[in-house]
Write a protein that holds these residues in place. Structure first.
Motif, PDB file in Angstrom:
ATOM      1  N   VAL A 257       0.868  -1.174   0.000  1.00 54.50           N
ATOM      2  CA  VAL A 257       0.000   0.000   0.000  1.00 54.50           C
ATOM      3  C   VAL A 257       0.902   1.220   0.000  1.00 54.50           C
ATOM      4  CG1 VAL A 257      -1.805   1.287   1.197  1.00 54.50           C
ATOM      5  CG2 VAL A 257      -1.821  -1.225   1.231  1.00 54.50           C
ATOM      6  N   ILE A 258       0.719   2.071  -1.002  1.00 53.91           N
ATOM      7  CA  ILE A 258       1.547   3.264  -1.163  1.00 53.91           C
ATOM      8  C   ILE A 258       0.715   4.477  -0.783  1.00 53.91           C
ATOM      9  CG2 ILE A 258       2.815   4.701  -2.802  1.00 53.91           C
ATOM     10  CD1 ILE A 258       2.275   1.030  -3.598  1.00 53.91           C
ATOM     11  N   LEU A 259       1.104   5.147   0.283  1.00 51.03           N
ATOM     12  CA  LEU A 259       0.430   6.360   0.737  1.00 51.03           C
ATOM     13  C   LEU A 259       1.150   7.579   0.167  1.00 51.03           C
ATOM     14  CD1 LEU A 259       0.053   5.172   4.401  1.00 51.03           C
ATOM     15  CD2 LEU A 259      -1.885   5.823   2.986  1.00 51.03           C
ATOM     16  N   ASN A 260       0.396   8.466  -0.454  1.00 53.69           N
ATOM     17  CA  ASN A 260       0.964   9.700  -1.004  1.00 53.69           C
ATOM     18  C   ASN A 260       0.055  10.855  -0.591  1.00 53.69           C
ATOM     19  OD1 ASN A 260       2.158  11.738  -2.468  1.00 53.69           O
ATOM     20  ND2 ASN A 260       2.098  10.686  -4.434  1.00 53.69           N
ATOM     21  N   LEU A 261       0.016  11.101   0.712  1.00 50.61           N
ATOM     22  CA  LEU A 261      -0.813  12.157   1.295  1.00 50.61           C
ATOM     23  C   LEU A 261       0.074  13.147   2.045  1.00 50.61           C
ATOM     24  CD1 LEU A 261      -3.776  10.045   2.726  1.00 50.61           C
ATOM     25  CD2 LEU A 261      -3.995  11.879   1.034  1.00 50.61           C
ATOM     26  N   GLY A 262      -0.380  14.382   2.128  1.00 54.13           N
ATOM     27  CA  GLY A 262       0.329  15.408   2.882  1.00 54.13           C
ATOM     28  C   GLY A 262       0.496  16.717   2.145  1.00 54.13           C
ATOM     29  N   THR A 263       0.398  16.683   0.819  1.00 53.78           N
ATOM     30  CA  THR A 263       0.591  17.912   0.039  1.00 53.78           C
ATOM     31  C   THR A 263      -0.451  18.964   0.387  1.00 53.78           C
ATOM     32  OG1 THR A 263       1.622  16.701  -1.783  1.00 53.78           O
ATOM     33  CG2 THR A 263       0.682  18.852  -2.298  1.00 53.78           C
ATOM     34  N   ASN A 264      -1.707  18.559   0.525  1.00 59.11           N
ATOM     35  CA  ASN A 264      -2.755  19.548   0.809  1.00 59.11           C
ATOM     36  C   ASN A 264      -2.700  20.052   2.245  1.00 59.11           C
ATOM     37  OD1 ASN A 264      -4.170  19.786  -1.765  1.00 59.11           O
ATOM     38  ND2 ASN A 264      -4.609  17.611  -1.473  1.00 59.11           N
ATOM     39  N   ASP A 265      -2.231  19.214   3.170  1.00 55.50           N
ATOM     40  CA  ASP A 265      -2.021  19.696   4.534  1.00 55.50           C
ATOM     41  C   ASP A 265      -0.929  20.757   4.551  1.00 55.50           C
ATOM     42  OD1 ASP A 265      -3.676  17.653   6.307  1.00 55.50           O
ATOM     43  OD2 ASP A 265      -2.673  16.506   4.736  1.00 55.50           O
ATOM     44  N   ASN A 266       0.111  20.534   3.762  1.00 53.96           N
ATOM     45  CA  ASN A 266       1.182  21.526   3.666  1.00 53.96           C
ATOM     46  C   ASN A 266       0.643  22.840   3.099  1.00 53.96           C
ATOM     47  OD1 ASN A 266       4.299  21.689   3.846  1.00 53.96           O
ATOM     48  ND2 ASN A 266       3.832  22.612   1.866  1.00 53.96           N
ATOM     49  N   ASN A 267      -0.185  22.751   2.059  1.00 54.22           N
ATOM     50  CA  ASN A 267      -0.749  23.959   1.444  1.00 54.22           C
ATOM     51  C   ASN A 267      -1.720  24.672   2.380  1.00 54.22           C
ATOM     52  OD1 ASN A 267       0.682  23.328  -0.865  1.00 54.22           O
ATOM     53  ND2 ASN A 267      -1.055  22.365  -1.898  1.00 54.22           N
ATOM     54  N   ALA A 268      -2.453  23.894   3.175  1.00 55.51           N
ATOM     55  CA  ALA A 268      -3.457  24.493   4.061  1.00 55.51           C
ATOM     56  C   ALA A 268      -2.826  25.449   5.068  1.00 55.51           C
ATOM     57  CB  ALA A 268      -4.226  23.395   4.792  1.00 55.51           C
ATOM     58  N   GLN A 282     -14.182  28.322  13.139  1.00 56.27           N
ATOM     59  CA  GLN A 282     -13.123  28.301  12.139  1.00 56.27           C
ATOM     60  C   GLN A 282     -12.117  27.195  12.434  1.00 56.27           C
ATOM     61  OE1 GLN A 282     -11.485  32.327  11.950  1.00 56.27           O
ATOM     62  NE2 GLN A 282     -12.868  32.786  10.239  1.00 56.27           N
ATOM     63  N   TYR A 283     -11.511  26.704  11.339  1.00 57.70           N
ATOM     64  CA  TYR A 283     -10.462  25.692  11.468  1.00 57.70           C
ATOM     65  C   TYR A 283      -9.339  26.066  10.512  1.00 57.70           C
ATOM     66  CZ  TYR A 283      -7.911  21.296  11.351  1.00 57.70           C
ATOM     67  OH  TYR A 283      -6.929  20.351  11.435  1.00 57.70           O
ATOM     68  N   ALA A 284      -8.104  25.939  10.984  1.00 57.37           N
ATOM     69  CA  ALA A 284      -6.957  26.231  10.127  1.00 57.37           C
ATOM     70  C   ALA A 284      -5.761  25.407  10.575  1.00 57.37           C
ATOM     71  CB  ALA A 284      -6.607  27.716  10.158  1.00 57.37           C
ATOM     72  N   GLN A 285      -5.064  24.830   9.610  1.00 58.74           N
ATOM     73  CA  GLN A 285      -3.780  24.205   9.893  1.00 58.74           C
ATOM     74  C   GLN A 285      -2.705  25.294   9.893  1.00 58.74           C
ATOM     75  OE1 GLN A 285      -2.811  20.274   8.729  1.00 58.74           O
ATOM     76  NE2 GLN A 285      -4.459  20.169   7.194  1.00 58.74           N
ATOM     77  N   ARG A 286      -1.822  25.229  10.872  1.00 57.78           N
ATOM     78  CA  ARG A 286      -0.763  26.214  10.998  1.00 57.78           C
ATOM     79  C   ARG A 286       0.537  25.518  11.414  1.00 57.78           C
ATOM     80  NH1 ARG A 286      -3.496  28.506   8.117  1.00 57.78           N
ATOM     81  NH2 ARG A 286      -4.574  30.506   8.364  1.00 57.78           N
ATOM     82  N   PRO A 287       1.693  26.063  11.014  1.00 54.66           N
ATOM     83  CA  PRO A 287       2.973  25.391  11.292  1.00 54.66           C
ATOM     84  C   PRO A 287       3.472  25.601  12.717  1.00 54.66           C
ATOM     85  CG  PRO A 287       3.366  27.391  10.043  1.00 54.66           C
ATOM     86  CD  PRO A 287       1.869  27.248  10.149  1.00 54.66           C
ATOM     87  N   GLY A 325       8.308  20.429   1.367  1.00 52.35           N
ATOM     88  CA  GLY A 325       7.697  21.344   2.319  1.00 52.35           C
ATOM     89  C   GLY A 325       7.949  20.940   3.762  1.00 52.35           C
ATOM     90  N   ARG A 326       7.024  21.324   4.626  1.00 52.96           N
ATOM     91  CA  ARG A 326       7.136  20.966   6.045  1.00 52.96           C
ATOM     92  C   ARG A 326       6.780  19.512   6.298  1.00 52.96           C
ATOM     93  NH1 ARG A 326       4.492  25.991   5.945  1.00 52.96           N
ATOM     94  NH2 ARG A 326       5.683  27.702   6.903  1.00 52.96           N
ATOM     95  N   MET A 327       6.054  18.905   5.356  1.00 54.72           N
ATOM     96  CA  MET A 327       5.527  17.572   5.606  1.00 54.72           C
ATOM     97  C   MET A 327       6.578  16.475   5.526  1.00 54.72           C
ATOM     98  SD  MET A 327       2.434  17.871   6.521  1.00 54.72           S
ATOM     99  CE  MET A 327       1.984  16.142   6.470  1.00 54.72           C
ATOM    100  N   ARG A 332       8.353  11.531   7.791  1.00 58.15           N
ATOM    101  CA  ARG A 332       9.469  10.658   8.178  1.00 58.15           C
ATOM    102  C   ARG A 332       9.353  10.264   9.653  1.00 58.15           C
ATOM    103  NH1 ARG A 332      14.017  10.547   4.671  1.00 58.15           N
ATOM    104  NH2 ARG A 332      13.845  12.015   2.915  1.00 58.15           N
ATOM    105  N   ALA A 333       9.042  11.247  10.495  1.00 58.26           N
ATOM    106  CA  ALA A 333       8.898  10.964  11.922  1.00 58.26           C
ATOM    107  C   ALA A 333       7.728  10.019  12.176  1.00 58.26           C
ATOM    108  CB  ALA A 333       8.711  12.272  12.692  1.00 58.26           C
ATOM    109  N   ALA A 334       6.636  10.204  11.429  1.00 53.91           N
ATOM    110  CA  ALA A 334       5.463   9.347  11.612  1.00 53.91           C
ATOM    111  C   ALA A 334       5.765   7.902  11.240  1.00 53.91           C
ATOM    112  CB  ALA A 334       4.303   9.879  10.775  1.00 53.91           C
ATOM    113  N   VAL A 335       6.473   7.703  10.138  1.00 47.10           N
ATOM    114  CA  VAL A 335       6.816   6.340   9.724  1.00 47.10           C
ATOM    115  C   VAL A 335       7.719   5.681  10.763  1.00 47.10           C
ATOM    116  CG1 VAL A 335       8.051   4.986   7.984  1.00 47.10           C
ATOM    117  CG2 VAL A 335       6.467   6.780   7.267  1.00 47.10           C
ATOM    118  N   SER A 336       8.697   6.414  11.262  1.00 51.34           N
ATOM    119  CA  SER A 336       9.590   5.861  12.288  1.00 51.34           C
ATOM    120  C   SER A 336       8.820   5.518  13.558  1.00 51.34           C
ATOM    121  CB  SER A 336      10.707   6.858  12.605  1.00 51.34           C
ATOM    122  OG  SER A 336      11.534   7.061  11.481  1.00 51.34           O
TER     123      SER A 336
END
Length: 390
Positions: A257-268, A282-287, A325-327, A332-336
């Motif tokens: 299973v190949i996961l390719n998610l995170g680009t839109n979280d980075n953009n958000a 309101q909801y917003a993702q922030r760094p 980006g930031r993701m 990497r940390a999540a996979v570890s």
């Protein structure tokens, strides 16, 4: 014609003479054991619904002519399909609303096997509940359907617009968000699967992410619908076609299973907050450190969800086609973390080549060359970890 619970008619076998007295047959795809259905499918015996990108069918047929019977509907975004014959991409076209018949090939040498593959180019359209595509039958005269070779592997790709094939076809600089700019063929998943002799399927939605969409809507989370056939295909019509059924993972055990998610979280993180129209909240993702930790946790949860449904599969988080980006650090940390918490050695992170000015396609998305580069990286990685077969 036989009616099924979904309210659609599916042709069973019938005959009528054609010019020269040759009998024409129309059969349901499900009645042909030699036809392989592609993509997630609900339980049922009626017409074959195509939900996600790259859903479709393939077969080997020895006759001189083969036609596909289709039913489709939409309010905003028409379905498109691609046709491959003996490994070559020979046709691509929009499907009109209503019932129609499409000739896949004709006038070819009888008795010679032809490998045909038909793929839905367009993603499941969450924003168009009237969007659907049904394969209702195959029509032919003479010829046999031959057994297909077993795939060497089964690969599942989970992602966003990149995995939906958005921008993989069309001129660079195109900005309209329309069906023609989606492709299942100019696509890293198809290229990877073909290189490995694998069957593949896709779960994806443009603009969606782990914690929100690109514009911070927290309802748009791909993994919230992972356990269903295609739960993000909205509306009563898609529900009647089986989109909300639980996915039977045991019926199609994935090797990877190949996961390719995170680009839109980075953009958000760079976009204005989303406001709930019902509550005004309101909801917003922030760094911020707190939010990046929440993103890491959501990725860990996604990996654990995939592992629970696919106990024998390798899980790859492949990322970076629109930049790290930031993701990158978050993933990497999540996979570890997930590997350590589950004591799981079949997890890895794979950085993918980023699109450049020369490899961008339509809608500022990866073009075909970027998809090809990603497929090369994935193919090399998967060959190194999957057991040799075939």
């Amino acid at each position: 014609m036989v009616s099924y619970a979904c309210g659609h008619a599916c042709p069973q076998r019938f005959h009528h003479p054609t010019k020269g007295g040759i009998s024409v047959q129309t059969l349901s795809l499900r009645a042909l054991s030699q036809v392989r259905l592609l993509g997630r499918q609900p339980d049922g015996s009626g017409p074959v619904p195509l939900f996600y990108t790259a859903s479709g069918f393939e077969c080997i047929f020895t006759g001189s002519e083969l036609a596909l019977c289709i039913e489709a509907g939409f309010a905003l975004y028409e379905p498109w399909i691609s046709v491959e014959l003996n490994g070559a991409w020979i046709a691509r076209f929009p499907v009109q609303a209503g019932r129609s018949e499409v000739t896949l090939f004709r006038g070819m040498t009888p008795g010679v096997p032809k490998h045909i593959r038909v793929l839905k180019d367009v993603q499941a359209m969450h924003g168009d509940p009237d969007h659907y595509l049904l394969l209702t039958g195959l029509r032919f005269s003479g010829g046999d359907f031959l057994p297909l070779p077993e795939p060497a592997y089964r690969l599942e790709f989970v992602g966003d617009s990149i995995t939906s094939g958005e921008g993989a076809i069309g001129a660079a600089g195109e900005e309209d968000w329309v069906s023609p700019f989606f492709s299942a063929v100019n696509h890293y998943a198809q290229m990877t699967a073909d290189a490995l002799g694998a069957e593949w399927r896709i779960v994806s939605q443009s603009g969606w992410g782990l914690l929100s969409s690109w514009d911070n809507d927290p309802r748009c989370r791909v993994m919230a619908y992972y356990d269903t056939v295609c739960g993000l295909a909205d509306g009563p019509h898609n529900a009647a076609l089986g989109a909300q059924q639980p996915c039977r993972f045991d019926a199609w055990p994935a090797d990877a299973v190949i996961l390719n998610l995170g680009t839109n979280d980075n953009n958000a993180m760079e976009n204005p907050p989303w406001t709930d129209p019902a509550t005004g909240r309101q909801y917003a993702q922030r760094p911020t450190p707190e939010h990046l930790a929440a993103l890491e946790q959501s990725a860990v949860d996604a990996i654990k969800q995939v592992r629970a449904r696919n106990p024998q599969a390798w899980i790859l988080w492949a990322f970076g086609m629109l930049g790290a980006g930031r993701m990158d650090a978050v993933l990497r940390a999540a996979v570890s973390r997930a590997a350590a918490e589950m004591n799981d050695s079949r997890l890895c992170y794979l950085p993918l080549p980023a699109a450049t000015a020369g490899t961008l396609g339509a809608r500022r998305h990866p073009g075909v060359e970027c998809h090809r580069q990603a497929a090369q990286a994935l193919t090399t990685c998967l060959r190194s970890i999957l057991p040799p077969r075939g």
